[in-house]
Scaffold this motif. Structure first.
Motif, mmCIF file in Angstrom:
data_model
loop_
_atom_site.group_PDB
_atom_site.id
_atom_site.type_symbol
_atom_site.label_atom_id
_atom_site.label_comp_id
_atom_site.label_asym_id
_atom_site.label_seq_id
_atom_site.Cartn_x
_atom_site.Cartn_y
_atom_site.Cartn_z
ATOM 1 N N LEU A 18 -10.008 -18.577 -5.910
ATOM 2 C CA LEU A 18 -9.774 -17.268 -5.914
ATOM 3 C C LEU A 18 -10.541 -16.549 -4.791
ATOM 4 O O LEU A 18 -10.710 -15.407 -4.777
ATOM 5 N N HIS A 19 -10.906 -17.490 -3.799
ATOM 6 C CA HIS A 19 -11.723 -16.631 -2.664
ATOM 7 C C HIS A 19 -10.947 -17.498 -1.307
ATOM 8 O O HIS A 19 -11.427 -18.683 -0.957
ATOM 9 N N LEU A 20 -9.969 -16.908 -0.891
ATOM 10 C CA LEU A 20 -9.152 -17.648 0.316
ATOM 11 C C LEU A 20 -8.633 -16.392 1.085
ATOM 12 O O LEU A 20 -7.817 -15.770 0.612
ATOM 13 N N HIS A 21 -8.970 -16.770 2.330
ATOM 14 C CA HIS A 21 -8.366 -15.756 3.370
ATOM 15 C C HIS A 21 -7.210 -16.539 3.885
ATOM 16 O O HIS A 21 -7.202 -17.419 4.742
ATOM 17 N N ILE A 22 -6.199 -16.062 4.033
ATOM 18 C CA ILE A 22 -4.839 -16.614 4.321
ATOM 19 C C ILE A 22 -5.036 -16.826 5.820
ATOM 20 O O ILE A 22 -4.678 -17.831 6.479
ATOM 21 N N ALA A 198 -15.327 -7.741 -3.889
ATOM 22 C CA ALA A 198 -16.161 -7.388 -2.477
ATOM 23 C C ALA A 198 -16.874 -8.517 -2.222
ATOM 24 O O ALA A 198 -17.615 -9.107 -3.114
ATOM 25 N N HIS A 199 -16.898 -8.851 -0.806
ATOM 26 C CA HIS A 199 -17.989 -9.817 -0.186
ATOM 27 C C HIS A 199 -19.207 -9.221 -0.325
ATOM 28 O O HIS A 199 -19.396 -8.111 -0.006
ATOM 29 N N ALA A 200 -20.276 -9.901 -1.142
ATOM 30 C CA ALA A 200 -21.644 -9.276 -1.017
ATOM 31 C C ALA A 200 -22.467 -10.387 -1.312
ATOM 32 O O ALA A 200 -22.387 -11.513 -1.994
ATOM 33 N N ASP A 222 -17.560 -11.703 -4.180
ATOM 34 C CA ASP A 222 -17.272 -12.922 -3.403
ATOM 35 C C ASP A 222 -18.575 -13.387 -2.743
ATOM 36 O O ASP A 222 -19.279 -12.629 -2.055
ATOM 37 N N HIS A 223 -18.746 -14.737 -2.760
ATOM 38 C CA HIS A 223 -20.269 -15.532 -2.511
ATOM 39 C C HIS A 223 -21.148 -14.966 -3.601
ATOM 40 O O HIS A 223 -21.137 -15.762 -4.389
ATOM 41 N N GLY A 224 -21.977 -13.981 -3.283
ATOM 42 C CA GLY A 224 -22.931 -13.572 -4.153
ATOM 43 C C GLY A 224 -24.110 -14.396 -4.279
ATOM 44 O O GLY A 224 -25.032 -14.340 -5.146
ATOM 45 N N SER A 279 -12.447 -22.021 -1.271
ATOM 46 C CA SER A 279 -12.409 -22.851 0.006
ATOM 47 C C SER A 279 -12.880 -21.685 1.330
ATOM 48 O O SER A 279 -12.981 -22.038 2.210
ATOM 49 N N ASP A 280 -12.493 -20.259 1.048
ATOM 50 C CA ASP A 280 -12.744 -19.312 1.735
ATOM 51 C C ASP A 280 -11.841 -19.334 3.145
ATOM 52 O O ASP A 280 -10.905 -18.669 3.319
ATOM 53 N N ASP A 281 -12.036 -20.248 4.167
ATOM 54 C CA ASP A 281 -11.435 -20.352 5.389
ATOM 55 C C ASP A 281 -11.212 -21.841 5.595
ATOM 56 O O ASP A 281 -11.835 -22.410 6.627
HETATM 57 ZN ZN ZN Z 1 -14.562 -14.835 2.234
#
Ligand code: ZN
Ligand code: HPA
Length: 341
Positions: A18-22, A198-200, A222-224, A279-281
């Protein structure tokens, strides 16, 4: 692999990302290949030299390299190839559903048309559904270091492709760019029927998480991580069943935590927060989904039950329909029952 091992359990369990920057899945080998065919040069001589540069002291040091990597993406096919390579990776890891961010402003600032970016990504996601059985959702992410005006322009361009985009998110340099900066953009996005995230609280304070909840009316944080500093906020997140998309290897590489044994994931679960692993990036942080699950499970000594909880949370926190969510959660439970001993 030993069938009783945590590795085997993590590899096999069905899960959602659910948290992945292509743009963060851009592996050095593919980066050189695409740069060559676009007749562009990379400031590093080799894959090894590029990989050696992946040492970061904070979010901004990472972002500088991440944006320069994305500079070689020009054609629709480039975005297709990037997305397809990611889908093949997660297919091998039993990820059945993914919700990915794309950063249109990273490309529009180089005069790469929004239509090329989204068409390439969308075409790969369609192939992912047909050929790999992976379902997906796309999240347009706003770069918070840029202006409100630029954000409105990105949102405007998205309207033509509305049926391909589920939500609007907020990423990039957090400190000094609070969610309140984009309150009006997100109000407009919701009016256009987009969900919001939102990333926060990655580097920013708990106040930014409050703003994301109350001003941007997000469906997920996102993160938190830094929410844990504010007990009242923890109560609120639990009460709302607000999911957090946590990214363990990202946190380690960007020095949000000093050591994986200090990662807050176990504390989040103990407090009843709806945490997920992501995995984020992955091309920059040293691992895709299973590597993230494994790193945090080993460091925190998570049980199979806790890992199954994380996998269930990932589907529950997704933007799938209620019936699909339920089917997926049942799939996780069946896997758990068959492999718990
Ligand atoms: Zn991210
Ligand atoms: N935080 C903020 N912006 C980002 C990230 C992140 O972890 N990854 C890509 N853009």
């Amino acid at each position: 692999m030993d069938q009783n091992s945590i590795e085997y359990f993590i590899t096999g369990i069905p899960k959602a990302e659910l948290h992945l920057h292509i743009e963060g899945t851009f592996e050095p080998e593919l980066m050189f290949e695409i740069a060559n065919r676009n007749k562009l040069t990379i400031k590093y001589q080799s894959v090894d030299e590029l990989k050696a540069a992946y040492q970061f002291n904070n979010l901004q040091e990472f972002l500088d390299i991440y944006y320069s990597g994305a500079d070689v993406l020009i054609e629709e096919q480039d975005f297709y190839d990037l997305t397809w390579a990611y889908l093949l990776k997660i297919h091998a890891q039993n990820v059945l559903h993914t919700e990915l961010f794309f950063d249109p402003q990273t490309h529009s600032s180089r005069d790469v048309a929004f239509s090329k970016v989204i068409s390439g990504i969308h075409r790969a996601l369609e192939d992912g559904r047909e050929k790999l059985g992976i379902s997906s959702r796309l999240i347009l992410s706003i770069l918070r270091h840029l202006s409100e005006k630029s954000a409105f322009e990105a949102l405007q361009e998205a309207l033509e492709f509305k049926e391909w985009i589920t939500a609007v998110g907020l990423d990039s340099s957090e400190k000094g760019h609070p969610p309140s900066k984009f309150e009006r953009v997100f109000a407009q996005a919701r009016k256009e029927d987009f969900l919001t995230v939102a990333h926060a609280g990655e580097e920013g304070p708990p106040e930014y998480v409050w703003e994301a909840l109350n001003l941007l009316q997000v469906s997920r944080i996102d993160h938190g991580n830094r929410s844990l500093e504010d007990p009242g906020l923890v109560v609120e997140l639990v009460k709302r069943r607000m999911p957090l998309t946590v990214c363990p290897l990202s946190n380690l590489k960007l020095k949000v935590i000093q050591d994986m044994t200090n990662h807050p994931l176990a504390r989040m679960l103990e407090k009843g927060m709806i945490a997920t692993v992501n995995s984020d990036d992955p091309a920059y942080f040293g691992g895709y989904m299973n590597e993230n699950y494994l790193a945090v499970a080993k460091a925190l000594n998570l049980s199979k039950e806790q890992i199954a909880q994380l996998a269930k949370n990932s589907f529950e926190a997704s933007f799938l329909g209620e019936k699909e969510k339920q089917e997926m959660v049942e799939k996780v439970e069946r896997f758990y029952q068959e492999h718990k001993n």
